[in-house]
Enzyme design. Structure first.
Site, PDB file in Angstrom:
ATOM      1  N   GLY A 285      38.793  36.431  45.547  1.00  0.00           N
ATOM      2  CA  GLY A 285      38.883  37.324  46.685  1.00  0.00           C
ATOM      3  C   GLY A 285      37.601  38.129  46.836  1.00  0.00           C
ATOM      4  O   GLY A 285      36.769  38.205  45.930  1.00  0.00           O
ATOM      5  N   CYS A 286      37.443  38.747  47.997  1.00  0.00           N
ATOM      6  CA  CYS A 286      36.204  39.481  48.282  1.00  0.00           C
ATOM      7  C   CYS A 286      36.110  40.773  47.458  1.00  0.00           C
ATOM      8  O   CYS A 286      35.086  41.033  46.821  1.00  0.00           O
ATOM      9  CB  CYS A 286      36.094  39.778  49.773  1.00  0.00           C
ATOM     10  N   TYR A 287      37.176  41.575  47.445  1.00  0.00           N
ATOM     11  CA  TYR A 287      37.155  42.791  46.633  1.00  0.00           C
ATOM     12  C   TYR A 287      36.974  42.473  45.148  1.00  0.00           C
ATOM     13  O   TYR A 287      36.184  43.138  44.453  1.00  0.00           O
ATOM     14  CB  TYR A 287      38.441  43.592  46.830  1.00  0.00           C
TER      15      TYR A 287
END
Length: 345
Positions: free
Chosen positions: A150-152
């Protein structure tokens, strides 16, 4: 020539993936699939591709029929949608890179708890490799199924990895405060991300409940060899792209800022896409690129270290990282088609 298929081609991450793959010298786009835009030429949806992409989007059933024609399948679909197609692709010897969440967590129970669905391909969780090249490069190179991070988590894990790998902070002290641009919410219509709803405002969301939390904890636990939990709070800010993660931890021994910079520079010395910067990172310097910028500050008054990282959520946080993983899986130069700097202003 690698033959590739893309599911979810018309979402923001899917489109960004196509942007990179179109310029990849070793790859051909065999098919593009879209649920909402099936039977529509791709360049009618994203007009910058006029004269560059002639593909008409196909539906999922047609994509399944074409699996035997490809070498790698990219899946950019919502959670819960990758189970069946992944099993079919792997059975045919097709490598799979899932940009969604279906294979990131190693526990089917944790997946059900955080995503509200029973995991329908639990037997694949043990073989899926977490696709963060800076940590799992060797495993990625031999994998058939990649769980693209995921990006986070990408921004947070890269910021904290050297501290936890070297046991420099108290694992119970970690706080992650992160901000994301609106594209992180996807392309689907949503009142919360309408211009007049989010412009000139900033808000926290998913407080104490965001689905990226167990993903961050899983990888940081493996790095630290000790189970840990984090306080993670994401925020929505009115910009198109970018993530800025500000990560806090209490130092277990006194270290100077310069000493920590030396530790980070050593840890990431061979990583092309991680830049350890003296000035604090800003999203504008990584927007449109696959780079992650990391800056470090020591708060001597509180004994805490503050690490700031910046990425483009659609690139290093999604599509660019997927291409980086594909390059590793096929023995291609890792930065192939990704060697692009941010364009400013």
């Amino acid at each position: 020539m690698i033959q590739a298929g893309i599911l979810g081609a018309t979402g923001y991450a899917g489109q960004q993936l196509i942007w990179f793959l179109l310029r990849h010298p070793d790859l051909r786009l065999n098919f593009l699939s879209s649920h909402n835009h099936a039977y529509i030429p791709f360049h009618h949806i994203y007009q910058q591709y006029v004269d560059f992409i002639q593909n008409t989007c196909i539906d999922m059933h047609s994509a399944e029929e074409k699996l035997s024609d490809i070498d790698v399948l990219f899946i950019a679909l919502p959670h819960g949608k990758a189970f069946d197609i992944t099993k079919k692709a792997l059975d045919l010897g097709v490598k799979v890179i899932d940009l969604g969440a279906d294979f990131r967590l190693k526990s089917a129970d944790a997946y059900k708890h955080w995503y509200g669905l029973a995991h329908d391909a639990e037997h694949l969780l043990s073989t899926a490799v977490y696709g963060l090249p800076e940590i799992y490069r060797e495993d990625i190179a031999t994998a058939s199924l990649i769980a693209n991070p995921g990006c986070y988590p990408t921004a947070s894990i890269l910021a904290l990895a050297p501290l936890l790998k070297n046991h420099l902070i108290d694992p119970a002290s970690i706080i992650i405060d992160a901000k994301s641009g609106v594209s992180g919410a996807g392309r689907a219509a949503n009142i919360a991300t309408l211009y007049t709803e989010c412009n000139e405002s900033i808000k926290a969301y998913g407080v104490a409940s965001h689905r990226h939390t167990p993903e961050i904890e899983q990888i940081l636990t493996s790095l630290n060899n000790r189970e840990l939990i984090v306080s993670f709070t994401p925020h929505l800010v009115p910009m198109n792209r970018g993530i800025l993660a500000t990560c806090y931890g209490s130092l277990v021994t006194k270290l100077t800022q310069q000493e920590l910079y030396e530790i980070y520079n050593t840890y990431y010395q061979d990583e092309y896409f991680v830049r350890i910067v003296e000035t604090l990172p800003e999203t504008r310097w990584v927007k449109g690129s696959n780079f992650c910028d990391i800056g470090i500050r020591v708060d001597e008054r509180t004994g805490r270290v503050v690490v700031v990282s910046a990425i483009d959520n659609l690139i290093k946080g999604a599509a660019g990282q997927a291409v980086q993983n594909m390059n590793l899986m096929f023995g291609i130069k890792e930065q192939e088609s990704l060697d692009i700097l941010s364009m400013v202003p």
